[in-house]
Design a protein around this motif. Structure first.
Motif, PDB file in Angstrom:
ATOM      1  N   GLU A   1       0.660  -1.174  -0.031  1.00  0.00           N
ATOM      2  CA  GLU A   1      -0.118  -0.021  -0.094  1.00  0.00           C
ATOM      3  C   GLU A   1       0.796   1.160   0.005  1.00  0.00           C
ATOM      4  O   GLU A   1       0.506   2.259  -0.658  1.00  0.00           O
ATOM      5  CB  GLU A   1      -0.935  -0.042   1.161  1.00  0.00           C
ATOM      6  N   ARG A   2       1.936   1.232   0.812  1.00  0.00           N
ATOM      7  CA  ARG A   2       2.940   2.370   0.918  1.00  0.00           C
ATOM      8  C   ARG A   2       3.563   2.669  -0.397  1.00  0.00           C
ATOM      9  O   ARG A   2       3.718   3.719  -0.851  1.00  0.00           O
ATOM     10  CB  ARG A   2       3.970   2.107   1.930  1.00  0.00           C
ATOM     11  N   LEU A   3       3.965   1.385  -1.165  1.00  0.00           N
ATOM     12  CA  LEU A   3       4.401   1.751  -2.470  1.00  0.00           C
ATOM     13  C   LEU A   3       3.711   2.449  -3.521  1.00  0.00           C
ATOM     14  O   LEU A   3       4.307   3.212  -4.453  1.00  0.00           O
ATOM     15  CB  LEU A   3       5.329   0.425  -2.880  1.00  0.00           C
ATOM     16  N   LEU A   4       2.464   1.850  -3.411  1.00  0.00           N
ATOM     17  CA  LEU A   4       1.604   2.524  -4.403  1.00  0.00           C
ATOM     18  C   LEU A   4       1.232   3.841  -4.258  1.00  0.00           C
ATOM     19  O   LEU A   4       1.217   4.794  -4.989  1.00  0.00           O
ATOM     20  CB  LEU A   4       0.165   1.707  -4.229  1.00  0.00           C
ATOM     21  N   GLU A   5       1.106   4.178  -2.808  1.00  0.00           N
ATOM     22  CA  GLU A   5       0.895   5.581  -2.431  1.00  0.00           C
ATOM     23  C   GLU A   5       2.070   6.396  -2.903  1.00  0.00           C
ATOM     24  O   GLU A   5       1.774   7.529  -3.538  1.00  0.00           O
ATOM     25  CB  GLU A   5       0.749   5.658  -1.013  1.00  0.00           C
ATOM     26  N   GLN A   6       3.465   6.033  -3.020  1.00  0.00           N
ATOM     27  CA  GLN A   6       4.409   6.636  -3.105  1.00  0.00           C
ATOM     28  C   GLN A   6       4.645   7.023  -4.679  1.00  0.00           C
ATOM     29  O   GLN A   6       4.912   7.915  -5.358  1.00  0.00           O
ATOM     30  CB  GLN A   6       5.696   6.004  -2.721  1.00  0.00           C
ATOM     31  N   ARG A   7       4.361   5.616  -5.399  1.00  0.00           N
ATOM     32  CA  ARG A   7       4.528   5.991  -7.002  1.00  0.00           C
ATOM     33  C   ARG A   7       3.316   6.441  -7.521  1.00  0.00           C
ATOM     34  O   ARG A   7       3.417   7.278  -8.660  1.00  0.00           O
ATOM     35  CB  ARG A   7       4.621   4.361  -7.480  1.00  0.00           C
ATOM     36  N   LEU A   8       2.257   5.988  -7.233  1.00  0.00           N
ATOM     37  CA  LEU A   8       1.087   6.734  -7.843  1.00  0.00           C
ATOM     38  C   LEU A   8       0.388   8.011  -7.257  1.00  0.00           C
ATOM     39  O   LEU A   8       0.164   8.888  -8.133  1.00  0.00           O
ATOM     40  CB  LEU A   8      -0.124   5.583  -7.717  1.00  0.00           C
ATOM     41  N   GLY A   9       0.450   7.993  -6.178  1.00  0.00           N
ATOM     42  CA  GLY A   9      -0.025   9.183  -5.393  1.00  0.00           C
ATOM     43  C   GLY A   9       0.772  10.378  -5.676  1.00  0.00           C
ATOM     44  O   GLY A   9       0.545  11.369  -5.864  1.00  0.00           O
TER      45      GLY A   9
END
Length: 422
Positions: free
Chosen positions: A411-419
């Motif tokens: 979840e944190r990876l997605l937030e960093q890369r996408l968000g």
């Protein structure tokens, strides 16, 4: 009596048998080895059967022997007989000259191999394994033999058992429940019965030199059994309301992961309060005290603070009159069935907790250790597993990542890369 002997001067093998009232000894150049004896025993079996059938031709087996000429001159009874047609085989044919041994294609009678019946060999097999198996293993094998295998295979010669028999037997016990009429066996139980059959036939095939009919018989696909561990809150609730004299017992079970037999076989000499360790060395069942399940089960289990206090309290209560940690009022080990029926199930029912097997206390310990972030290798050692393979296989959904929250790293990876990119 026909036999294979050894010539002392040369340490080579010879045939020794009686024919037409005369003792016949035919020398070979084969050395005294297990493989050579087995080959010659097969030939000797054919000789004996042909003598009984009246079709034995001395010259066919021993063409260079002087006795062959004598028997032929006197009208060898079997020489004029026509043996039943069988596929040609290559066999050792010898004569009386010690230095001569030839290989020749012959077409002898193909007698049935010599072997005991299934029941006779099963008794031998079970007796030989009693010295190395645990009592529970012997008992389980005996039950499978008496309830399922012997009613089907008992009088069959071992060499006559083929793959079709094995598959038919498996279908029969899966469909009819073997000796348990009207009751279908689970795939797990069928596999256990077939495992005993496979062990017997594998040993027999090696000893009596025939093809193992169980070699390519596959196991039935069994349903996966899912664990049902307690949550920490459920453990607290149970320990709060369980009968006081069993509080220490269940504290040890919930927080050490010991197996039932290991808990019931625990003795005070194996409790090390100074090092805060439980030394798992023995197990106990209704069959008595014995060695642990396997070598990997021999281990030292660390005492957490609740376990240390529970064992101290138990020592004050029973340490002065019994060698066993958890014992009856007369000092004997407590019985698992009594604990299950009188303490475990009534407490679960009274508290409204889901009915579970007592063994779930072991699974609970493992999942609590995983939830706390203990290293899998350490947990495997505490559980008595030789590797972490079983740990990840059984408890995979309870293994957290380093954040202690499954999925949070992704979840944190997605937030960093996408968000962040947006």
């Amino acid at each position: 009596m026909a036999k294979i002997s050894v010539r002392k001067e040369t340490q080579t093998l010879l045939f020794d048998f009686n024919y037409l009232g005369k003792r016949c000894r035919e020398q070979t150049t084969l050395k005294d080895t297990k493989a050579n004896r087995r080959k010659m025993e097969k030939v000797l079996e054919r000789i004996e059967l042909e003598i009984i059938a009246g079709t034995f031709d001395y010259g066919k087996f021993f063409p260079g022997s002087s006795r062959a000429k004598v028997f032929a001159a006197n009208g060898n009874p079997g020489a004029s007989q026509t043996a039943p047609a069988t596929p040609p085989i290559t066999e050792v044919v010898v004569n009386t000259a010690p230095s001569v041994a030839t290989t020749k294609a012959v077409t002898p009678i193909s007698p049935e191999p010599s072997s005991p019946t299934f029941a006779e060999f099963a008794a031998i097999w079970l007796g030989e394994n009693e010295a190395v198996w645990r009592r529970n293993t012997i008992r389980a094998a005996s039950i499978h033999l008496n309830s399922y295998l012997l009613p089907y295979f008992a009088d069959m010669p071992l060499y006559s058992v083929n793959k079709a028999h094995c598959l038919d037997f498996r279908a029969k016990i899966a469909r009819e429940g073997g000796s348990l009429k009207g009751k279908t066996l689970s795939a797990k139980t069928v596999n256990e019965v077939m495992q005993v059959l496979g062990a017997i036939m594998a040993e027999a095939a090696e000893r009596y030199d025939f093809a193992n009919p169980m070699q390519n018989v596959k196991r039935l696909k069994a349903r996966k059994v899912h664990i049902e561990p307690f949550t920490f809150e459920e453990v607290q609730l149970f320990l709060k309301h369980v009968r006081p004299d069993y509080h220490s017992y269940f504290t040890v079970r919930f927080f050490t992961g010991l197996r039932t037999g290991e808990v019931h076989g625990l003795r005070w000499p194996h409790i090390d309060f100074d090092r805060r360790e439980i030394l798992v060395r023995e197990t106990f069942s209704h069959l008595g005290r014995e060695y642990t399940k396997n070598e990997g089960s021999q281990r030292e289990v660390k005492m957490s603070e609740p376990v240390y206090r529970a064992l101290k309290a138990q020592h004050e209560a029973s340490g002065h009159f019994s060698d066993y940690v958890f014992c009856s009022k007369v000092g004997t080990p407590i019985q698992p069935l009594n604990v299950n029926r009188r303490i475990w199930k009534p407490t679960l029912k009274r508290l409204g907790l889901k009915d579970r097997r007592l063994y779930q206390t072991r699974h609970t310990a493992a999942t609590l250790w995983l939830a706390s972030g203990e290293a899998p290798e350490w947990i495997a050692r505490q559980m008595g597993h030789t590797s972490t393979e079983m740990l990840f296989k059984v408890y995979s959904r309870y293994v957290p990542n380093l954040t202690r929250k499954d999925g949070s790293a992704f979840e944190r990876l997605l937030e960093q890369r996408l968000g962040g990119g947006a």
